[in-house]
Write a protein that holds these residues in place. Structure first.
Motif, PDB file in Angstrom:
ATOM      1  N   SER A   1       0.836  -1.204   0.000  1.00 12.32           N
ATOM      2  CA  SER A   1       0.000   0.000   0.000  1.00 12.32           C
ATOM      3  C   SER A   1       0.865   1.247   0.000  1.00 12.32           C
ATOM      4  O   SER A   1       1.926   1.282   0.634  1.00 12.32           O
ATOM      5  CB  SER A   1      -0.886   0.038   1.245  1.00 12.32           C
TER       6      SER A   1
ATOM      7  N   THR B   1      -4.023   3.192  -1.169  1.00 12.92           N
ATOM      8  CA  THR B   1      -4.099   2.503  -2.459  1.00 12.92           C
ATOM      9  C   THR B   1      -3.211   1.274  -2.448  1.00 12.92           C
ATOM     10  O   THR B   1      -2.036   1.361  -2.082  1.00 12.92           O
ATOM     11  CB  THR B   1      -3.672   3.445  -3.598  1.00 12.92           C
ATOM     12  N   LYS B   2      -3.769   0.153  -2.850  1.00 14.58           N
ATOM     13  CA  LYS B   2      -3.001  -1.094  -2.944  1.00 14.58           C
ATOM     14  C   LYS B   2      -2.424  -1.228  -4.351  1.00 14.58           C
ATOM     15  O   LYS B   2      -3.050  -0.837  -5.323  1.00 14.58           O
ATOM     16  CB  LYS B   2      -3.885  -2.300  -2.632  1.00 14.58           C
ATOM     17  N   TRP B   3      -1.220  -1.819  -4.411  1.00 14.76           N
ATOM     18  CA  TRP B   3      -0.519  -2.057  -5.667  1.00 14.76           C
ATOM     19  C   TRP B   3       0.029  -3.472  -5.670  1.00 14.76           C
ATOM     20  O   TRP B   3       0.289  -4.049  -4.614  1.00 14.76           O
ATOM     21  CB  TRP B   3       0.629  -1.071  -5.834  1.00 14.76           C
TER      22      TRP B   3
ATOM     23  N   GLY C   1      -3.857  -5.913 -13.795  1.00 22.31           N
ATOM     24  CA  GLY C   1      -3.578  -6.166 -12.390  1.00 22.31           C
ATOM     25  C   GLY C   1      -3.817  -7.614 -12.022  1.00 22.31           C
ATOM     26  O   GLY C   1      -3.966  -8.480 -12.887  1.00 22.31           O
TER      27      GLY C   1
ATOM     28  N   ILE D   1      -6.088  -5.546  -8.022  1.00 19.72           N
ATOM     29  CA  ILE D   1      -4.995  -4.710  -7.529  1.00 19.72           C
ATOM     30  C   ILE D   1      -4.145  -4.352  -8.746  1.00 19.72           C
ATOM     31  O   ILE D   1      -3.588  -5.241  -9.397  1.00 19.72           O
ATOM     32  CB  ILE D   1      -4.125  -5.463  -6.496  1.00 19.72           C
ATOM     33  N   PRO D   2      -4.058  -3.058  -9.099  1.00 19.01           N
ATOM     34  CA  PRO D   2      -3.300  -2.683 -10.297  1.00 19.01           C
ATOM     35  C   PRO D   2      -1.809  -2.919 -10.122  1.00 19.01           C
ATOM     36  O   PRO D   2      -1.278  -2.867  -9.008  1.00 19.01           O
ATOM     37  CB  PRO D   2      -3.605  -1.187 -10.457  1.00 19.01           C
TER      38      PRO D   2
ATOM     39  N   PHE E   1       1.992  -1.925 -10.205  1.00 25.49           N
ATOM     40  CA  PHE E   1       2.766  -0.706 -10.021  1.00 25.49           C
ATOM     41  C   PHE E   1       3.695  -0.557 -11.206  1.00 25.49           C
ATOM     42  O   PHE E   1       4.396  -1.494 -11.584  1.00 25.49           O
ATOM     43  CB  PHE E   1       3.580  -0.771  -8.716  1.00 25.49           C
ATOM     44  N   ASP E   2       3.732   0.637 -11.805  1.00 28.48           N
ATOM     45  CA  ASP E   2       4.530   0.883 -13.002  1.00 28.48           C
ATOM     46  C   ASP E   2       5.798   1.666 -12.649  1.00 28.48           C
ATOM     47  O   ASP E   2       5.816   2.893 -12.689  1.00 28.48           O
ATOM     48  CB  ASP E   2       3.698   1.631 -14.039  1.00 28.48           C
TER      49      ASP E   2
END
Length: 138
Positions: free
Chosen positions: A13, A17-19, A109, A117-118, A120-121
């Motif tokens: 998180s 927001t979770k990633w 995700g 959960i998207p 992370f870029d």
């Protein structure tokens, strides 16, 4: 940024927001990291953290996105495993390492606890950082 089958993902998180990030992209998680400030860098660069004798640039992605209340509580830093730079992100919490089933992997995700959960870029973070540092030098 979809990784191969049977790979685990770190669910973490940043604020609320979770990633998701493939575990192969994680170098280290540093709890109670001492972040050393740097002068003359964009506001979202919190400084550098020492990870095994190497300096990693710590980015506050909430501040990078221009949010008003960009403070991330705590001192947990996620050091990314990358070939071309030494990048870390300030995070709020670690949920778990999770190995999804094939049906739970999507292009955007990973499905975890009935939500997507998207991914992370990290490349987008690096591109923005390079762009901003190049503009400041001009």
């Amino acid at each position: 940024m979809q990784a191969g089958m049977n790979e685990s993902y770190l669910i973490f998180s940043i604020k609320n927001t979770k990633w998701a990030l493939p575990s192969s992209s994680v170098q280290e998680i540093v709890h109670a990291a001492k972040i050393h400030p740097l002068p003359f860098v964009p506001e979202y660069v919190e400084g550098v953290v020492n990870c095994r004798g190497l300096p990693y640039t710590v980015v506050n992605t909430v501040s990078m996105e221009g949010e008003d209340n960009a403070t991330i509580s705590g001192t947990m830093v996620l050091v990314l495993k990358r070939d071309d730079d030494q990048l870390a992100i300030h995070i709020s919490d670690i949920d778990l390492f999770f190995e999804p089933e094939e049906k739970d992997l999507r292009a955007d995700g990973v499905r975890y606890k009935k939500q997507i959960i998207p991914f992370f870029d990290a490349d987008a973070v690096e591109e923005q950082l390079v762009k901003d540092l190049t503009e400041e030098e001009s």
